[in-house]
Design a protein around this motif. Structure first.
Motif, PDB file in Angstrom:
ATOM      1  N   VAL A 110       1.006  -1.137   0.105  1.00 34.33           N
ATOM      2  CA  VAL A 110      -0.017  -0.177   0.071  1.00 34.33           C
ATOM      3  C   VAL A 110       0.759   1.308   0.057  1.00 34.33           C
ATOM      4  O   VAL A 110       1.757   1.191   0.871  1.00 34.33           O
ATOM      5  CB  VAL A 110      -0.949  -0.083   1.178  1.00 34.33           C
ATOM      6  N   ASP A 111       0.725   2.016  -0.808  1.00 35.04           N
ATOM      7  CA  ASP A 111       1.649   3.365  -0.869  1.00 35.04           C
ATOM      8  C   ASP A 111       0.568   4.574  -0.504  1.00 35.04           C
ATOM      9  O   ASP A 111      -0.579   4.500  -0.849  1.00 35.04           O
ATOM     10  CB  ASP A 111       1.745   3.637  -2.337  1.00 35.04           C
ATOM     11  N   LEU A 112       0.970   5.184   0.492  1.00 29.56           N
ATOM     12  CA  LEU A 112       0.388   6.484   0.899  1.00 29.56           C
ATOM     13  C   LEU A 112       0.862   7.569  -0.212  1.00 29.56           C
ATOM     14  O   LEU A 112       2.085   7.865  -0.291  1.00 29.56           O
ATOM     15  CB  LEU A 112       0.903   6.950   2.337  1.00 29.56           C
ATOM     16  N   ILE A 113      -0.108   8.229  -0.551  1.00 30.48           N
ATOM     17  CA  ILE A 113       0.113   9.306  -1.505  1.00 30.48           C
ATOM     18  C   ILE A 113      -0.156  10.632  -1.326  1.00 30.48           C
ATOM     19  O   ILE A 113      -1.283  10.857  -0.566  1.00 30.48           O
ATOM     20  CB  ILE A 113      -0.384   8.971  -2.932  1.00 30.48           C
ATOM     21  N   GLN A 114       0.752  11.560  -1.346  1.00 35.44           N
ATOM     22  CA  GLN A 114       0.472  13.198  -0.969  1.00 35.44           C
ATOM     23  C   GLN A 114       0.124  13.901  -2.493  1.00 35.44           C
ATOM     24  O   GLN A 114       1.146  13.687  -3.428  1.00 35.44           O
ATOM     25  CB  GLN A 114       1.331  13.855  -0.100  1.00 35.44           C
ATOM     26  N   THR A 115      -0.973  14.559  -2.764  1.00 33.37           N
ATOM     27  CA  THR A 115      -1.250  15.173  -3.834  1.00 33.37           C
ATOM     28  C   THR A 115      -0.425  16.706  -3.779  1.00 33.37           C
ATOM     29  O   THR A 115       0.063  17.137  -2.834  1.00 33.37           O
ATOM     30  CB  THR A 115      -2.699  15.388  -4.116  1.00 33.37           C
ATOM     31  N   GLN A 116      -0.463  17.179  -4.889  1.00 36.01           N
ATOM     32  CA  GLN A 116       0.426  18.496  -5.078  1.00 36.01           C
ATOM     33  C   GLN A 116      -0.484  19.388  -4.112  1.00 36.01           C
ATOM     34  O   GLN A 116       0.169  20.527  -3.609  1.00 36.01           O
ATOM     35  CB  GLN A 116       0.230  18.980  -6.402  1.00 36.01           C
ATOM     36  N   ASP A 117      -1.499  19.408  -3.817  1.00 37.45           N
ATOM     37  CA  ASP A 117      -2.162  20.358  -2.894  1.00 37.45           C
ATOM     38  C   ASP A 117      -2.502  20.012  -1.573  1.00 37.45           C
ATOM     39  O   ASP A 117      -3.455  20.478  -0.924  1.00 37.45           O
ATOM     40  CB  ASP A 117      -3.662  20.842  -3.859  1.00 37.45           C
ATOM     41  N   ASN A 118      -1.644  19.000  -1.101  1.00 39.82           N
ATOM     42  CA  ASN A 118      -1.588  18.472  -0.025  1.00 39.82           C
ATOM     43  C   ASN A 118      -3.042  17.767   0.429  1.00 39.82           C
ATOM     44  O   ASN A 118      -3.159  17.990   1.819  1.00 39.82           O
ATOM     45  CB  ASN A 118      -1.198  19.830   0.965  1.00 39.82           C
ATOM     46  N   PHE A 119      -3.418  16.908  -0.181  1.00 41.86           N
ATOM     47  CA  PHE A 119      -4.316  16.094   0.041  1.00 41.86           C
ATOM     48  C   PHE A 119      -3.626  14.832   0.167  1.00 41.86           C
ATOM     49  O   PHE A 119      -2.359  14.581  -0.324  1.00 41.86           O
ATOM     50  CB  PHE A 119      -5.637  16.138  -0.639  1.00 41.86           C
ATOM     51  N   PHE A 120      -4.285  13.790   0.752  1.00 46.35           N
ATOM     52  CA  PHE A 120      -3.718  12.395   0.659  1.00 46.35           C
ATOM     53  C   PHE A 120      -4.534  11.312   0.065  1.00 46.35           C
ATOM     54  O   PHE A 120      -6.081  11.514   0.011  1.00 46.35           O
ATOM     55  CB  PHE A 120      -3.533  12.061   2.005  1.00 46.35           C
ATOM     56  N   THR A 121      -3.987  10.380  -0.407  1.00 41.22           N
ATOM     57  CA  THR A 121      -4.881   9.077  -0.843  1.00 41.22           C
ATOM     58  C   THR A 121      -4.032   7.803  -0.661  1.00 41.22           C
ATOM     59  O   THR A 121      -2.814   7.855  -0.193  1.00 41.22           O
ATOM     60  CB  THR A 121      -5.474   9.305  -2.305  1.00 41.22           C
ATOM     61  N   PHE A 122      -4.283   6.591  -1.095  1.00 44.38           N
ATOM     62  CA  PHE A 122      -3.609   5.445  -1.199  1.00 44.38           C
ATOM     63  C   PHE A 122      -3.772   4.496  -2.435  1.00 44.38           C
ATOM     64  O   PHE A 122      -4.926   4.811  -3.317  1.00 44.38           O
ATOM     65  CB  PHE A 122      -3.672   4.586   0.150  1.00 44.38           C
ATOM     66  N   LYS A 123      -2.857   3.873  -2.795  1.00 41.14           N
ATOM     67  CA  LYS A 123      -3.354   2.796  -3.796  1.00 41.14           C
ATOM     68  C   LYS A 123      -2.424   1.510  -3.426  1.00 41.14           C
ATOM     69  O   LYS A 123      -1.479   1.574  -2.688  1.00 41.14           O
ATOM     70  CB  LYS A 123      -2.499   3.299  -5.182  1.00 41.14           C
ATOM     71  N   THR A 124      -2.970   0.593  -4.157  1.00 46.44           N
ATOM     72  CA  THR A 124      -2.413  -1.007  -3.751  1.00 46.44           C
ATOM     73  C   THR A 124      -1.491  -1.496  -5.085  1.00 46.44           C
ATOM     74  O   THR A 124      -1.830  -0.979  -6.114  1.00 46.44           O
ATOM     75  CB  THR A 124      -3.269  -1.951  -3.430  1.00 46.44           C
ATOM     76  N   PHE A 125      -0.666  -2.064  -4.530  1.00 43.87           N
ATOM     77  CA  PHE A 125       0.128  -2.756  -5.673  1.00 43.87           C
ATOM     78  C   PHE A 125       0.529  -4.234  -5.540  1.00 43.87           C
ATOM     79  O   PHE A 125       0.263  -4.506  -4.186  1.00 43.87           O
ATOM     80  CB  PHE A 125       1.413  -1.938  -5.685  1.00 43.87           C
ATOM     81  N   ARG A 126       0.917  -4.934  -6.538  1.00 39.68           N
ATOM     82  CA  ARG A 126       1.353  -6.280  -6.301  1.00 39.68           C
ATOM     83  C   ARG A 126       2.645  -6.366  -7.059  1.00 39.68           C
ATOM     84  O   ARG A 126       2.933  -5.757  -8.166  1.00 39.68           O
ATOM     85  CB  ARG A 126       0.248  -7.255  -6.690  1.00 39.68           C
ATOM     86  N   ARG A 127       3.406  -7.445  -6.618  1.00 38.92           N
ATOM     87  CA  ARG A 127       4.726  -7.737  -7.755  1.00 38.92           C
ATOM     88  C   ARG A 127       4.479  -9.249  -7.879  1.00 38.92           C
ATOM     89  O   ARG A 127       4.098  -9.876  -6.709  1.00 38.92           O
ATOM     90  CB  ARG A 127       5.817  -7.179  -7.470  1.00 38.92           C
ATOM     91  N   ASP A 128       4.973  -9.810  -8.867  1.00 36.13           N
ATOM     92  CA  ASP A 128       4.972 -11.244  -9.270  1.00 36.13           C
ATOM     93  C   ASP A 128       6.488 -11.954  -9.079  1.00 36.13           C
ATOM     94  O   ASP A 128       7.276 -11.193  -9.615  1.00 36.13           O
ATOM     95  CB  ASP A 128       4.445 -11.850 -10.481  1.00 36.13           C
ATOM     96  N   PRO A 129       6.628 -12.939  -7.893  1.00 34.44           N
ATOM     97  CA  PRO A 129       7.989 -13.340  -7.978  1.00 34.44           C
ATOM     98  C   PRO A 129       8.592 -13.724  -9.133  1.00 34.44           C
ATOM     99  O   PRO A 129       9.782 -13.610  -9.235  1.00 34.44           O
ATOM    100  CB  PRO A 129       7.693 -14.594  -7.086  1.00 34.44           C
ATOM    101  N   GLU A 130       7.790 -14.248 -10.154  1.00 32.16           N
ATOM    102  CA  GLU A 130       8.509 -14.854 -11.385  1.00 32.16           C
ATOM    103  C   GLU A 130       8.841 -13.618 -12.249  1.00 32.16           C
ATOM    104  O   GLU A 130       9.590 -13.551 -13.455  1.00 32.16           O
ATOM    105  CB  GLU A 130       7.884 -15.717 -12.015  1.00 32.16           C
ATOM    106  N   ASP A 131       8.462 -12.325 -11.915  1.00 31.32           N
ATOM    107  CA  ASP A 131       8.457 -11.151 -12.943  1.00 31.32           C
ATOM    108  C   ASP A 131       9.239 -10.072 -12.261  1.00 31.32           C
ATOM    109  O   ASP A 131       8.771  -9.428 -11.267  1.00 31.32           O
ATOM    110  CB  ASP A 131       7.170 -10.661 -13.439  1.00 31.32           C
ATOM    111  N   GLN A 132      10.261  -9.689 -12.669  1.00 34.16           N
ATOM    112  CA  GLN A 132      11.180  -8.854 -11.874  1.00 34.16           C
ATOM    113  C   GLN A 132      11.155  -7.407 -12.487  1.00 34.16           C
ATOM    114  O   GLN A 132      12.091  -6.471 -12.167  1.00 34.16           O
ATOM    115  CB  GLN A 132      12.621  -9.405 -11.973  1.00 34.16           C
ATOM    116  N   THR A 133      10.164  -7.093 -13.023  1.00 33.20           N
ATOM    117  CA  THR A 133      10.089  -5.836 -13.689  1.00 33.20           C
ATOM    118  C   THR A 133       9.436  -4.803 -12.772  1.00 33.20           C
ATOM    119  O   THR A 133       9.406  -3.392 -12.886  1.00 33.20           O
ATOM    120  CB  THR A 133       9.113  -5.567 -14.860  1.00 33.20           C
ATOM    121  N   GLY A 134       9.063  -5.020 -11.665  1.00 35.10           N
ATOM    122  CA  GLY A 134       8.489  -4.146 -10.464  1.00 35.10           C
ATOM    123  C   GLY A 134       7.266  -4.350 -10.139  1.00 35.10           C
ATOM    124  O   GLY A 134       6.460  -5.284 -10.188  1.00 35.10           O
TER     125      GLY A 134
END
Length: 75
Positions: A21-45
């Motif tokens: 989970v990434d905690l994100i700050q916007t340019q106008d000082n608000f906040f949000t979050f996004k979720t991400f995943r990575r696959d062990p067999e894929d090293q691209t990020g």
């Protein structure tokens, strides 16, 4: 929200290191979050995994919303 008007200010990985989970700050000082995943067999990020928060007035509000929305996430 485009990449140039926000920055990740914190990133929280699960115990496996395959979800985050990434905690994100916007340019106008608000906040949000996004979720991400990575696959062990894929090293691209990290890849978006679909959960995106609304816009919140504080980091605390964004974190609480992420805890409600993401089953494994607790700060």
């Amino acid at each position: 929200m485009t990449r140039k008007n926000f920055k990740a200010i914190a990133s929280f990985e699960d115990a496996t290191g395959l979800k985050c989970v990434d905690l994100i700050q916007t340019q106008d000082n608000f906040f949000t979050f996004k979720t991400f995943r990575r696959d062990p067999e894929d090293q691209t990020g990290w890849f978006p995994s679909g959960v995106v928060g609304d816009i919140y007035y504080s980091k605390k509000e964004a974190i609480l919303a992420a805890e409600d929305a993401v089953d494994w996430f607790k700060v």
